[in-house]
Motif scaffolding. Structure first.
Motif, PDB file in Angstrom:
ATOM      1  N   ALA A 168      -0.826   0.278   2.060  1.00  0.00           N
ATOM      2  CA  ALA A 168      -1.156  -0.238   3.520  1.00  0.00           C
ATOM      3  C   ALA A 168      -1.796  -1.534   3.931  1.00  0.00           C
ATOM      4  N   ARG A 169      -2.433  -2.081   3.057  1.00  0.00           N
ATOM      5  CA  ARG A 169      -2.364  -3.777   2.975  1.00  0.00           C
ATOM      6  C   ARG A 169      -0.791  -4.500   3.144  1.00  0.00           C
ATOM      7  N   GLY A 170       0.046  -4.201   3.219  1.00  0.00           N
ATOM      8  CA  GLY A 170       0.612  -4.840   3.617  1.00  0.00           C
ATOM      9  C   GLY A 170       1.760  -5.812   2.337  1.00  0.00           C
ATOM     10  N   ASP A 171       0.816  -5.464   0.755  1.00  0.00           N
ATOM     11  CA  ASP A 171       1.674  -6.621  -0.065  1.00  0.00           C
ATOM     12  C   ASP A 171       2.214  -5.638  -0.849  1.00  0.00           C
ATOM     13  N   GLY A 172       3.089  -4.825  -0.573  1.00  0.00           N
ATOM     14  CA  GLY A 172       4.195  -3.990  -1.245  1.00  0.00           C
ATOM     15  C   GLY A 172       3.338  -3.136  -2.659  1.00  0.00           C
ATOM     16  N   ILE A 173       5.107  -2.912  -2.981  1.00  0.00           N
ATOM     17  CA  ILE A 173       4.346  -2.468  -4.633  1.00  0.00           C
ATOM     18  C   ILE A 173       5.142  -3.294  -5.793  1.00  0.00           C
TER      19      ILE A 173
END
Length: 173
Positions: A168-173
């Motif tokens: 959700a924060r956009g940091d990716g997996i």
């Protein structure tokens, strides 16, 4: 109007008279044999009482028709009755059986009927234990294994929450 009243009164009187004639006489009946319960399942207890033997009279009962053999009736203080008990054997077959009682002093005999039925009107039996559905129960009831399973679920839930938060924060997996 008068004719209708007579008709209804006559009908009510006829029904009341027929009911009084057909009703069983338990309280004042000195020549009968009372069997309680009248209907019993195999293995059940039966109580038999009679006032035919008089005050203080003893008697011998015969329930061999149902397979219970002989039993004794002892005098009671309740209205000069003699009372006895026997158990219907578990192997008894369904049907109506005649119970005989012979008074010791007068050799007078009385009979009564007992109905043996295979169905029971007893309280329902509630099931106990687990249901074999093939789901769950693989670990058993060991508290250590249960705690390990709960810990594994907690770690999986925490890891899933952390991954969803990063996405959700956009940091990716």
């Amino acid at each position: 109007m008068r004719r209708t009243v007579r008709l209804l009164t006559g009908t009510a009187l006829a029904v009341a008279t027929a009911g009084a004639i057909a009703a069983p006489a338990y309280g004042g009946d000195t020549g009968g044999l009372e069997v309680f319960p009248y209907t019993v399942v195999p293995g059940g207890d039966v109580t038999v009482n009679t006032a035919a033997c008089g005050d203080g009279g003893t008697a011998t009962g015969d329930a061999s028709a149902v397979g219970a053999g002989h039993f004794t009736l002892a005098p009671t203080t309740h209205e000069g009755e003699a009372i006895g008990r026997f158990r219907v054997p578990p192997s008894a077959q369904q049907g109506t059986y005649e119970i005989d009682v012979t008074c010791a002093e007068s050799e007078e005999g009385v009979t009564g009927d007992l109905v043996v039925t295979l169905s029971s009107e007893r309280a329902p039996v509630h099931p106990r234990g687990s249901v074999k559905t093939g789901v769950g129960g693989a670990l058993g009831t060991d508290p250590v294994q249960t705690a390990a399973g709960v810990a594994a679920l907690a770690v999986a839930a925490a890891g899933g929450t952390w991954l969803l938060h990063r996405r959700a924060r956009g940091d990716g997996i």
